[in-house]
Design a protein around this motif. Structure first.
Motif, PDB file in Angstrom:
ATOM      1  N   UNK A 198     -46.048 -53.193 -35.955  1.00 38.26           N
ATOM      2  CA  UNK A 198     -47.861 -52.982 -36.584  1.00 38.26           C
ATOM      3  C   UNK A 198     -47.922 -54.239 -36.718  1.00 38.26           C
ATOM      4  N   UNK A 199     -47.097 -55.077 -37.240  1.00 31.84           N
ATOM      5  CA  UNK A 199     -47.697 -56.341 -37.875  1.00 31.84           C
ATOM      6  C   UNK A 199     -48.205 -56.773 -37.072  1.00 31.84           C
ATOM      7  N   UNK A 200     -47.180 -57.412 -34.864  1.00 29.09           N
ATOM      8  CA  UNK A 200     -47.756 -57.417 -34.538  1.00 29.09           C
ATOM      9  C   UNK A 200     -49.421 -57.821 -33.581  1.00 29.09           C
ATOM     10  N   UNK A 210     -51.667 -51.163 -25.758  1.00 25.58           N
ATOM     11  CA  UNK A 210     -50.118 -49.507 -25.814  1.00 25.58           C
ATOM     12  C   UNK A 210     -49.012 -50.316 -26.719  1.00 25.58           C
ATOM     13  N   UNK A 211     -48.916 -51.672 -27.750  1.00 24.94           N
ATOM     14  CA  UNK A 211     -48.076 -50.933 -28.171  1.00 24.94           C
ATOM     15  C   UNK A 211     -47.804 -50.588 -29.400  1.00 24.94           C
ATOM     16  N   UNK A 212     -49.539 -50.724 -29.699  1.00 30.08           N
ATOM     17  CA  UNK A 212     -49.481 -49.662 -30.986  1.00 30.08           C
ATOM     18  C   UNK A 212     -49.361 -47.741 -30.723  1.00 30.08           C
ATOM     19  N   UNK A 247     -51.667 -59.181 -43.989  1.00 31.50           N
ATOM     20  CA  UNK A 247     -50.767 -59.172 -43.078  1.00 31.50           C
ATOM     21  C   UNK A 247     -50.407 -57.455 -43.965  1.00 31.50           C
ATOM     22  N   UNK A 248     -51.109 -56.875 -44.747  1.00 31.35           N
ATOM     23  CA  UNK A 248     -50.511 -55.623 -44.764  1.00 31.35           C
ATOM     24  C   UNK A 248     -51.903 -54.768 -44.403  1.00 31.35           C
ATOM     25  N   UNK A 249     -52.834 -55.229 -45.008  1.00 34.18           N
ATOM     26  CA  UNK A 249     -54.045 -54.891 -44.534  1.00 34.18           C
ATOM     27  C   UNK A 249     -54.299 -54.235 -42.611  1.00 34.18           C
ATOM     28  N   UNK A 250     -53.922 -55.194 -42.548  1.00 36.31           N
ATOM     29  CA  UNK A 250     -54.487 -54.921 -40.800  1.00 36.31           C
ATOM     30  C   UNK A 250     -53.483 -53.997 -40.025  1.00 36.31           C
ATOM     31  N   UNK A 251     -52.095 -53.733 -39.933  1.00 37.58           N
ATOM     32  CA  UNK A 251     -51.384 -53.426 -39.629  1.00 37.58           C
ATOM     33  C   UNK A 251     -52.051 -51.832 -40.337  1.00 37.58           C
ATOM     34  N   UNK A 252     -52.006 -51.217 -41.270  1.00 41.67           N
ATOM     35  CA  UNK A 252     -52.365 -50.742 -41.573  1.00 41.67           C
ATOM     36  C   UNK A 252     -53.320 -50.027 -41.121  1.00 41.67           C
ATOM     37  N   UNK A 253     -54.761 -50.990 -40.675  1.00 34.69           N
ATOM     38  CA  UNK A 253     -55.552 -50.265 -40.539  1.00 34.69           C
ATOM     39  C   UNK A 253     -55.452 -49.896 -38.842  1.00 34.69           C
ATOM     40  N   UNK A 254     -54.739 -50.334 -38.908  1.00 32.39           N
ATOM     41  CA  UNK A 254     -54.586 -50.354 -36.839  1.00 32.39           C
ATOM     42  C   UNK A 254     -53.668 -49.410 -36.676  1.00 32.39           C
ATOM     43  N   UNK A 255     -52.665 -49.015 -37.311  1.00 30.81           N
ATOM     44  CA  UNK A 255     -51.521 -47.846 -37.357  1.00 30.81           C
ATOM     45  C   UNK A 255     -52.704 -46.339 -37.417  1.00 30.81           C
ATOM     46  N   UNK A 256     -54.045 -46.532 -38.227  1.00 36.61           N
ATOM     47  CA  UNK A 256     -54.526 -45.207 -38.877  1.00 36.61           C
ATOM     48  C   UNK A 256     -55.549 -45.330 -37.691  1.00 36.61           C
ATOM     49  N   UNK A 257     -55.729 -46.426 -37.492  1.00 32.86           N
ATOM     50  CA  UNK A 257     -57.438 -46.410 -36.255  1.00 32.86           C
ATOM     51  C   UNK A 257     -56.408 -45.791 -35.029  1.00 32.86           C
TER      52      UNK A 257
END
Length: 261
Positions: free
Chosen positions: A24-26, A99-101, A210-220
């Motif tokens: 999710x960081x990627x 795709x990775x997500x 580094x935490x926020x964007x992986x978190x939001x992308x996982x949620x979306x």
């Protein structure tokens, strides 16, 4: 979407990040880099108030004029070429990261490097055309009024996920399906994004992103995966066509558990 559903969705996003942070960081790092680039461009644009004098205004001979025009035309062509290459890379990376997500959402063990080039290897032309058209349509709608442009942007927001889930769908069908999927869900997606406003503000603090964007992308990703479930049941391998989109009229109220109206 109720508040409780939204909280559950965000909790799922947190759990996904905790379970596989690197993936999710990627996925999120592109947003960090892109946001940083956009900020720098805006700053440079603001600071470059005096751009006069960049070109000589001398017209002492026709040769100088022709040479200047030739340089300008050549520079413009090179600029357009660079812009086109940049767009192709940007669109392809966008699809690769989605795709990775999706794979990360399923908890599958996949090669991250192979997945990151997915958008370049799998239907490159279709991916680029689809995302180019979504950007073009959004800009054209924005020319009419700002609000319609924003609304259309939300209508097209499912396109990258559709491209990942359906390897055979055309660019125009992907856009049409996205509009169908987001019908009745644009507001709830906006509200979901708005609930992260505090986190986005905190990204101004170094390393918080580094935490926020992986978190939001996982949620979306979880959100869009649920929305698309009715069209692409998990692991069914099904594909959607323009005919299927037209036949879905009677099922508008069953898009997902998040449907409001």
């Amino acid at each position: 979407m109720t508040t409780n559903q939204r909280l559950k969705l965000k909790a799922k996003g947190k759990e996904l990040v905790r379970r596989d942070y690197l993936t999710w960081l990627i996925v999120g790092i592109f947003l960090i880099v892109d946001g940083f680039r956009t900020t720098l461009e805006a700053r440079d644009s603001y600071n470059s108030g005096d751009i006069t004098g960049s070109f000589s205004t001398s017209t002492t001979s026709n040769n100088i004029g022709i040479a200047t025009i030739t340089v300008l035309i050549g520079g413009a062509m090179i600029g357009l070429l660079v812009l086109a290459i940049t767009a192709i890379i940007r669109y392809s990376i966008t699809v690769s990261l989605k795709q990775l997500a999706i794979e990360g959402l399923k908890g599958k063990q996949v090669s991250r490097m192979d997945t990151l080039v997915y958008g370049f290897k799998e239907s490159l032309g279709r991916n680029v055309l689809s995302l180019f058209l979504t950007d073009l349509y959004t800009v054209l709608w924005t020319f009419l009024l700002i609000i319609p442009g924003i609304i259309k942007g939300y209508s097209y927001s499912a396109v990258p996920y559709i491209l990942v889930k359906d390897k055979t769908i055309s660019a125009t069908d992907a856009i049409s399906l996205s509009q169908r999927v987001m019908d009745g869900h644009k507001w709830e997606y906006f509200v979901l994004q708005f609930t992260f406003i505090g986190w986005y503000i905190l990204t101004m603090i170094p390393l918080v992103g580094l935490w926020v964007y992986p978190y939001t992308e996982a949620t979306y990703t979880s959100y869009f995966n649920d929305l698309l479930e009715v069209y692409y049941p998990s692991d069914s391998g099904s594909s959607y066509s323009a005919t299927d989109i037209d036949d879905q009229d009677d099922d508008e109220d069953s898009f997902s558990i998040y449907s409001d109206f």
